[in-house]
Design a protein around this motif. Structure first.
Motif, PDB file in Angstrom:
ATOM      1  N   PRO A 132       0.822  -1.218   0.000  1.00 47.80           N
ATOM      2  CA  PRO A 132       0.000   0.000   0.000  1.00 47.80           C
ATOM      3  C   PRO A 132       0.852   1.262   0.000  1.00 47.80           C
ATOM      4  O   PRO A 132       1.590   1.524   0.940  1.00 47.80           O
ATOM      5  CB  PRO A 132      -0.809  -0.121   1.295  1.00 47.80           C
ATOM      6  N   LEU A 133       0.742   2.030  -1.069  1.00 42.92           N
ATOM      7  CA  LEU A 133       1.506   3.268  -1.212  1.00 42.92           C
ATOM      8  C   LEU A 133       0.585   4.457  -1.459  1.00 42.92           C
ATOM      9  O   LEU A 133       0.983   5.448  -2.065  1.00 42.92           O
ATOM     10  CB  LEU A 133       2.509   3.135  -2.361  1.00 42.92           C
ATOM     11  N   ALA A 134      -0.641   4.352  -0.976  1.00 46.10           N
ATOM     12  CA  ALA A 134      -1.624   5.408  -1.212  1.00 46.10           C
ATOM     13  C   ALA A 134      -1.205   6.700  -0.523  1.00 46.10           C
ATOM     14  O   ALA A 134      -0.643   6.688   0.571  1.00 46.10           O
ATOM     15  CB  ALA A 134      -2.996   4.967  -0.690  1.00 46.10           C
ATOM     16  N   ASN A 153      13.952  13.171   3.255  1.00 44.53           N
ATOM     17  CA  ASN A 153      14.127  12.073   4.206  1.00 44.53           C
ATOM     18  C   ASN A 153      13.023  11.034   4.085  1.00 44.53           C
ATOM     19  O   ASN A 153      13.254   9.843   4.305  1.00 44.53           O
ATOM     20  CB  ASN A 153      14.179  12.616   5.635  1.00 44.53           C
ATOM     21  N   LEU A 154      11.820  11.480   3.759  1.00 51.10           N
ATOM     22  CA  LEU A 154      10.724  10.530   3.548  1.00 51.10           C
ATOM     23  C   LEU A 154      11.053   9.612   2.377  1.00 51.10           C
ATOM     24  O   LEU A 154      10.846   8.397   2.459  1.00 51.10           O
ATOM     25  CB  LEU A 154       9.425  11.281   3.300  1.00 51.10           C
ATOM     26  N   LEU A 155      11.563  10.197   1.293  1.00 53.52           N
ATOM     27  CA  LEU A 155      11.902   9.393   0.125  1.00 53.52           C
ATOM     28  C   LEU A 155      12.977   8.366   0.460  1.00 53.52           C
ATOM     29  O   LEU A 155      12.903   7.203   0.028  1.00 53.52           O
ATOM     30  CB  LEU A 155      12.385  10.301  -1.010  1.00 53.52           C
ATOM     31  N   GLU A 173      11.179   1.213   4.540  1.00 53.46           N
ATOM     32  CA  GLU A 173       9.825   0.875   4.978  1.00 53.46           C
ATOM     33  C   GLU A 173       9.108  -0.080   4.029  1.00 53.46           C
ATOM     34  O   GLU A 173       8.229  -0.835   4.450  1.00 53.46           O
ATOM     35  CB  GLU A 173       9.002   2.153   5.170  1.00 53.46           C
ATOM     36  N   LEU A 174       9.479  -0.047   2.756  1.00 57.85           N
ATOM     37  CA  LEU A 174       8.866  -0.980   1.813  1.00 57.85           C
ATOM     38  C   LEU A 174       9.104  -2.429   2.221  1.00 57.85           C
ATOM     39  O   LEU A 174       8.263  -3.296   1.973  1.00 57.85           O
ATOM     40  CB  LEU A 174       9.415  -0.739   0.405  1.00 57.85           C
ATOM     41  N   SER A 234      -1.017   3.167   4.740  1.00 56.17           N
ATOM     42  CA  SER A 234      -0.020   3.241   3.680  1.00 56.17           C
ATOM     43  C   SER A 234       1.369   3.079   4.279  1.00 56.17           C
ATOM     44  O   SER A 234       1.620   3.468   5.422  1.00 56.17           O
ATOM     45  CB  SER A 234      -0.111   4.585   2.947  1.00 56.17           C
ATOM     46  N   VAL A 235       2.284   2.536   3.483  1.00 52.37           N
ATOM     47  CA  VAL A 235       3.684   2.443   3.895  1.00 52.37           C
ATOM     48  C   VAL A 235       4.320   3.829   3.972  1.00 52.37           C
ATOM     49  O   VAL A 235       5.327   4.029   4.666  1.00 52.37           O
ATOM     50  CB  VAL A 235       4.464   1.540   2.917  1.00 52.37           C
ATOM     51  N   VAL A 236       3.720   4.795   3.294  1.00 51.35           N
ATOM     52  CA  VAL A 236       4.261   6.151   3.313  1.00 51.35           C
ATOM     53  C   VAL A 236       4.175   6.752   4.716  1.00 51.35           C
ATOM     54  O   VAL A 236       5.036   7.548   5.111  1.00 51.35           O
ATOM     55  CB  VAL A 236       3.521   7.042   2.298  1.00 51.35           C
TER      56      VAL A 236
END
Length: 264
Positions: free
Chosen positions: A57-59, A132-134, A140-141, A212-214
């Motif tokens: 989930p990458l929503a 940093n999120l990127l 995290e994936l 989401s994994v985000v």
């Protein structure tokens, strides 16, 4: 578990190559290598997820748990400062001047120095939600994406123990080379594993509630951006006793996990 073994093997081999070519934790090249290192687990996770027909989930549908993920690292970091003071002397906000080049520090009016801690926190929040999120998304994936999907049926706490252990062990080459605990590299490895064990429940909780994994990548990235703040204002007497990745951070995360235990 094949994805896990591939992630560990490829990551450790990549670090060995980096080290043999002269790369070190304190070198400028480490920033670029760190990004690559964080994305090796992500690429492995994407490969195995596609191979097995798993959807990660990458929503991008933020909710209130995304806000928690963004602000939790700030609270954790700031609270770790007073808890670090029994182990290291307070250096004061003046020590923050040393983080800037001399010309830049002199260009800032004295009246604005009182706001400088706030500026650093805001900069960390911006970095945590962008670059940093990127970078953190690569990790995290695998940890809160692929592995969590495979271990979810066991429940949050058993899965946290397994994922947290392997996540901490994945850091071992970096820690041995001086990452996070430069004065205590050998004790730093088990300390890092304890830290990842303590942090994993909150990341999995945010992953589920955020949908989401985000969301855990946002928490992870922001923590990476602001986690070093206590080391700027508290004397670093011992790597294991100061700051978020030291004893204060473990204590605060343990308290949060006790609260979370009553809700999950």
């Amino acid at each position: 578990m094949r994805a896990l073994y591939w992630a560990l093997g490829l990551s450790w081999v990549a670090f060995l190559v980096f080290y043999l070519l002269g790369g070190r934790v304190e070198s400028p090249a480490y920033v670029a290598f760190g990004f690559l290192y964080m994305w090796i687990p992500g690429l492995v996770a994407l490969y195995f997820a596609r191979k097995e027909g798993m959807r990660l989930p990458l929503a991008l549908r933020p909710n209130r748990y995304w806000l928690f993920a963004w602000l939790f690292p700030v609270a954790l970091t700031l609270l770790s400062i007073p808890l670090s003071l029994p182990f290291g002397a307070w250096k004061g906000w003046e020590a923050l001047r040393q983080t800037l080049p001399q010309d830049a520090a002199q260009a800032i009016p004295e009246t604005l120095w009182t706001l400088f801690p706030l500026v650093l926190i805001l900069a960390a929040l911006v970095a945590g939600a962008t670059a940093n999120l990127l970078a953190a998304l690569g990790e995290e994936l695998l940890w809160r994406g692929y592995l969590w999907e495979g271990l979810k049926e066991r429940g949050l706490w058993p899965a946290s123990l397994e994922i947290g252990f392997w996540w901490g062990l994945w850091h071992a080459p970096l820690v041995l080379a001086g990452h996070n605990y430069p004065r205590e590299p050998y004790l730093g490895v088990p300390m890092m594993i304890l830290f990842t064990l303590a942090l994993t429940p909150s990341l999995l909780w945010v992953r589920e509630r955020g949908g989401s994994v985000v969301a855990p990548a946002l928490l992870h990235g922001t923590l990476n951006a602001i986690g070093g703040f206590p080391l700027l204002v508290v004397e670093r007497t011992h790597d294991l006793l100061i700051g978020v990745v030291g004893l204060p951070g473990l204590f605060l995360l343990s308290l949060f996990n006790l609260w979370l235990r009553g809700r999950v």
